[in-house]
Design a protein around this motif. Sequence first.
Motif, PDB file in Angstrom:
ATOM      1  N   TRP A 129       0.868  -1.181   0.000  1.00  0.00           N
ATOM      2  CA  TRP A 129       0.000   0.000   0.000  1.00  0.00           C
ATOM      3  C   TRP A 129       0.898   1.223   0.000  1.00  0.00           C
ATOM      4  O   TRP A 129       1.927   1.254   0.691  1.00  0.00           O
ATOM      5  CB  TRP A 129      -0.882   0.041   1.239  1.00  0.00           C
ATOM      6  N   SER A 130       0.526   2.234  -0.740  1.00  0.00           N
ATOM      7  CA  SER A 130       1.280   3.488  -0.689  1.00  0.00           C
ATOM      8  C   SER A 130       0.311   4.658  -0.743  1.00  0.00           C
ATOM      9  O   SER A 130      -0.766   4.568  -1.342  1.00  0.00           O
ATOM     10  CB  SER A 130       2.289   3.578  -1.843  1.00  0.00           C
ATOM     11  N   GLN A 131       0.723   5.728  -0.095  1.00  0.00           N
ATOM     12  CA  GLN A 131      -0.093   6.938  -0.061  1.00  0.00           C
ATOM     13  C   GLN A 131       0.823   8.144  -0.147  1.00  0.00           C
ATOM     14  O   GLN A 131       1.752   8.295   0.653  1.00  0.00           O
ATOM     15  CB  GLN A 131      -0.893   7.009   1.242  1.00  0.00           C
ATOM     16  N   GLU A 132       0.581   8.982  -1.138  1.00  0.00           N
ATOM     17  CA  GLU A 132       1.349  10.216  -1.270  1.00  0.00           C
ATOM     18  C   GLU A 132       0.396  11.392  -1.331  1.00  0.00           C
ATOM     19  O   GLU A 132      -0.608  11.357  -2.040  1.00  0.00           O
ATOM     20  CB  GLU A 132       2.224  10.193  -2.526  1.00  0.00           C
ATOM     21  N   ILE A 133       0.704  12.425  -0.559  1.00  0.00           N
ATOM     22  CA  ILE A 133      -0.060  13.673  -0.568  1.00  0.00           C
ATOM     23  C   ILE A 133       0.931  14.802  -0.774  1.00  0.00           C
ATOM     24  O   ILE A 133       1.953  14.878  -0.088  1.00  0.00           O
ATOM     25  CB  ILE A 133      -0.827  13.878   0.750  1.00  0.00           C
ATOM     26  N   ARG A 134       0.642  15.675  -1.730  1.00  0.00           N
ATOM     27  CA  ARG A 134       1.561  16.792  -1.956  1.00  0.00           C
ATOM     28  C   ARG A 134       0.802  18.043  -2.374  1.00  0.00           C
ATOM     29  O   ARG A 134      -0.331  17.981  -2.862  1.00  0.00           O
ATOM     30  CB  ARG A 134       2.615  16.437  -3.009  1.00  0.00           C
ATOM     31  N   ALA A 135       1.458  19.164  -2.147  1.00  0.00           N
ATOM     32  CA  ALA A 135       0.934  20.470  -2.525  1.00  0.00           C
ATOM     33  C   ALA A 135       1.983  21.169  -3.379  1.00  0.00           C
ATOM     34  O   ALA A 135       3.187  21.054  -3.128  1.00  0.00           O
ATOM     35  CB  ALA A 135       0.613  21.305  -1.293  1.00  0.00           C
ATOM     36  N   ALA A 136       1.523  21.885  -4.385  1.00  0.00           N
ATOM     37  CA  ALA A 136       2.439  22.572  -5.288  1.00  0.00           C
ATOM     38  C   ALA A 136       1.867  23.925  -5.660  1.00  0.00           C
ATOM     39  O   ALA A 136       0.651  24.105  -5.765  1.00  0.00           O
ATOM     40  CB  ALA A 136       2.669  21.737  -6.540  1.00  0.00           C
ATOM     41  N   GLY A 137       2.750  24.872  -5.827  1.00  0.00           N
ATOM     42  CA  GLY A 137       2.313  26.208  -6.206  1.00  0.00           C
ATOM     43  C   GLY A 137       3.465  27.178  -6.206  1.00  0.00           C
ATOM     44  O   GLY A 137       4.643  26.794  -6.222  1.00  0.00           O
ATOM     45  N   ASN A 138       3.138  28.475  -6.178  1.00  0.00           N
ATOM     46  CA  ASN A 138       4.129  29.542  -6.135  1.00  0.00           C
ATOM     47  C   ASN A 138       3.987  30.287  -4.813  1.00  0.00           C
ATOM     48  O   ASN A 138       2.910  30.810  -4.503  1.00  0.00           O
ATOM     49  CB  ASN A 138       3.928  30.514  -7.300  1.00  0.00           C
ATOM     50  N   LEU A 139       5.076  30.298  -4.033  1.00  0.00           N
ATOM     51  CA  LEU A 139       5.052  31.027  -2.776  1.00  0.00           C
ATOM     52  C   LEU A 139       5.044  32.520  -3.028  1.00  0.00           C
ATOM     53  O   LEU A 139       4.335  33.283  -2.368  1.00  0.00           O
ATOM     54  CB  LEU A 139       6.250  30.628  -1.911  1.00  0.00           C
ATOM     55  N   PHE A 140       5.823  32.945  -4.001  1.00  0.00           N
ATOM     56  CA  PHE A 140       5.799  34.314  -4.499  1.00  0.00           C
ATOM     57  C   PHE A 140       6.375  34.288  -5.902  1.00  0.00           C
ATOM     58  O   PHE A 140       6.814  33.235  -6.378  1.00  0.00           O
ATOM     59  CB  PHE A 140       6.568  35.283  -3.584  1.00  0.00           C
ATOM     60  N   ASP A 141       6.351  35.410  -6.580  1.00  0.00           N
ATOM     61  CA  ASP A 141       6.800  35.461  -7.961  1.00  0.00           C
ATOM     62  C   ASP A 141       8.259  35.018  -8.060  1.00  0.00           C
ATOM     63  O   ASP A 141       9.136  35.588  -7.414  1.00  0.00           O
ATOM     64  CB  ASP A 141       6.645  36.881  -8.512  1.00  0.00           C
ATOM     65  N   GLY A 142       8.494  33.973  -8.863  1.00  0.00           N
ATOM     66  CA  GLY A 142       9.851  33.467  -9.029  1.00  0.00           C
ATOM     67  C   GLY A 142      10.239  32.392  -8.047  1.00  0.00           C
ATOM     68  O   GLY A 142      11.398  31.963  -8.026  1.00  0.00           O
ATOM     69  N   PHE A 143       9.302  31.942  -7.200  1.00  0.00           N
ATOM     70  CA  PHE A 143       9.615  30.900  -6.211  1.00  0.00           C
ATOM     71  C   PHE A 143       8.476  29.886  -6.206  1.00  0.00           C
ATOM     72  O   PHE A 143       7.360  30.179  -5.762  1.00  0.00           O
ATOM     73  CB  PHE A 143       9.779  31.509  -4.817  1.00  0.00           C
ATOM     74  N   ASP A 144       8.740  28.682  -6.736  1.00  0.00           N
ATOM     75  CA  ASP A 144       7.706  27.645  -6.737  1.00  0.00           C
ATOM     76  C   ASP A 144       8.163  26.461  -5.888  1.00  0.00           C
ATOM     77  O   ASP A 144       9.349  26.299  -5.602  1.00  0.00           O
ATOM     78  CB  ASP A 144       7.371  27.210  -8.164  1.00  0.00           C
ATOM     79  N   TYR A 145       7.227  25.637  -5.507  1.00  0.00           N
ATOM     80  CA  TYR A 145       7.525  24.568  -4.556  1.00  0.00           C
ATOM     81  C   TYR A 145       6.648  23.353  -4.811  1.00  0.00           C
ATOM     82  O   TYR A 145       5.566  23.420  -5.408  1.00  0.00           O
ATOM     83  CB  TYR A 145       7.284  25.047  -3.122  1.00  0.00           C
ATOM     84  N   VAL A 146       7.144  22.217  -4.339  1.00  0.00           N
ATOM     85  CA  VAL A 146       6.368  20.986  -4.190  1.00  0.00           C
ATOM     86  C   VAL A 146       6.735  20.425  -2.820  1.00  0.00           C
ATOM     87  O   VAL A 146       7.914  20.192  -2.539  1.00  0.00           O
ATOM     88  CB  VAL A 146       6.695  19.949  -5.279  1.00  0.00           C
TER      89      VAL A 146
END
Length: 778
Positions: free
Chosen positions: A368-385
């Motif tokens: 069994w596996s479970q992955e939860i993630r969030a992605a977006g831009n913290l501010f202009d020019g800085f994105d994250y996962v």
Amino acid sequence: MKTPATRRLIAAALATSALAFALPAFAAEADEQQVNEPQADQSDAAPQETGAIIVTARRRSETLQSTPVAITAVNTAMLEAKGAINIGDLQGAAPGLLITQQNSGAQAANISIRGLTYADVEKSQTPTVGVVVDGVTIGTNTGQLQDAFDVAQIEVLRGPQGTLFGANTIGGVINITRSKPTKEPGLKAEATYGRFNTLSLKAIANYGNGESWGLKAYYFHNETDGFYNNVVQGKNGGWSKGDSFGGSLLFTPVGTGFEAQLTVEKVNQTFDPVVANLANSSEVFCAFEPAIECNRNNTSDLYTVFSAPATSSYSAPNATLELNYDLDAVKLTMITGWRKSTEAQTQDFDGSSADLYYVDRRQHYEQWSQEIRAAGNLFDGFDYVVGGFYFKSTYDLTQWSRVFGFSPTVVPTLFDRNAQHVEGKTESYAFFGDFNWKLADTVRLSFGGRWSHDNKQLFNGFAGGKLIDPDNVDRTQFVPVGTGNANFSKFTPKVGLDWRPTNDLMVYASWSRGYRSGGFSPRAATAATASTPFQNETVDSYEVGLKLAAFDRKVELNLAGFVSDYKDMQQNLTLPGGPTGNQTVTGNVPGGALIKGIEVDGTFRVTDNFKLTGSVAVMDSKFRNFVANGVLGTAIVPFDYSANRLIYAPKFTASLGAEYTQPTSFGDIAANLGWRHISPYDQQLSAASLTPVMSGGNVTKVIVNGNDPRVRTTTQDLVDAALTFNFDLNSTKAYVRVFGRNLLNEQTTTHAFTVAGLWSFGMALEPRTYGATIGFKY
């Protein structure tokens, strides 16, 4: 390159010149792929305007040329064109990539990227290269040899990918994306018939309302008589029969930003796990075998076998649920995966007509596996996962062995009163983050890390003189040899910097650390070795690269240079002890290894209809102070393997492909010609010969003089070709294809193994084969 192969290559090229060079149509529904990842900040032109390839190697949608990772997006049309059955035909298509089949387990693959591999089928240990299907990691080597069917895109990521893909990806990742439901009525079906009475049937059906939901159902059948000649049984050996079927439901309510996709599938497979006898006169088994069956070569002799009947059956259902919710400022993703497998396999491991070593292995596996993630831009020019991951697996294995039984009519379950039983459990969780920060218009800093925790448990026992009913196996029936329970944790960071002076050029440098968690030895046969864990191994990878797109993207060139520092390497070691007198355990080698290489791959679009692709990888690898305990006579003595080659680490690989499409009044004619060159490589850490080092009349150390030459492949020049006629019949497209694989008829091993001076065996590369496909799509 060897001269005879060069001559044959030229002859094959001339013989197939009438094919021109071409790209087959209907590239596994690639046009229907929908990317579900958040768009990363990109300074290059919009992909839809340039035709740039979109990849999701960093859990974001980026163009291939703007991703600061050594990655190859594989042309899945190539797999269809040559009638490929599984992803093994990717071998050599990406720099430094090897994929060979090991029939000691169902759908088992030996995958190597940049010389890092794990060539075993035991489920207590984990791969070095991750295979990810629709976001779900396959936790064992068994099951990694995925069907080359219904594939939208395959991405080969080279080097450690621990930050986003987890602990057991120190070599890299093969990221497979299946096609999504189209939400429109449609059907694609085809039939293929080829040499060795090979029959393949494929069908994909789509239905939906065109907006908010779609349903896809699919079926894949493949069977073959096999390409071995079993002279004992008087028929072909290596036969197989498999069926894969399933369905996928996609739900995307209009205007909500929400998407859900549920996929269920089942794989059923039966096959003949045949091996070729490679034993020689220096090994014990040859004294009991007919002379004609010993001292055979590891090329043309591989295809004549002498083994007793054996069968492997494999049943593997799986399910994946992916949920995406786009809230504009952030996108949330949740992927739940479940896989289960049941295996029952008999196998004549000695590969001779004498009844010397025949086994019956029954095992069950579930993850069994479970992955939860969030992605977006913290501010202009800085994105994250950022996200979290949970994984849990259990397995059990019971093995009955008929050793020197000379009783081929007595099944192992009635012969063996000392059957071995192993049960394992893994529970893991991790937290990760991956960030891009644009420091300037042309400079970007990438950094991140993953903290992983693994708990491994193992029970090892023997029947202790009792017969065990294979249909009623329970741990309480076995006398424990040892049990283990241990925790392993590691933080694996990465950091990179890329500079893009123009939209067509990127230069990058990175450092990343990958690790493979420790565990317990399933083949341990004493209390001390069964309860003693081996520890984590790590790889520090340093890489510099360049990605160039020129002449309006008609030319794309990728260059990468890397150094991999391999530490605390996990290796199988032979020690005395146990019912048979010796045992195989896994231990850590502190000296490790150093691997250096240069990789180049590129594309040249000569015209709209004519494309050339190519790759080259040069690699230098060596062990550092690889000294481990071994057995010399009855004594345990340090063995120095420092002069041996790393396994599955060829010094040179190259590929060249040409694709051409010629429009016609009825549709088009497409042709494809490909060449893959792989220099010799070893497939097992073994001993060609030994040199004892004496002091005071005693042996203080043994020098191992390289790997046994029987586990080394020949130079391979693999030539494949296809010619496809595509017919445009209003709303229906039909096609007829003829193809050939391994046209030069290269003959060598895909897996070879020597067993402690007792015997040796190998498995053969598919020889020259050819066939034809007919299909349609609407």
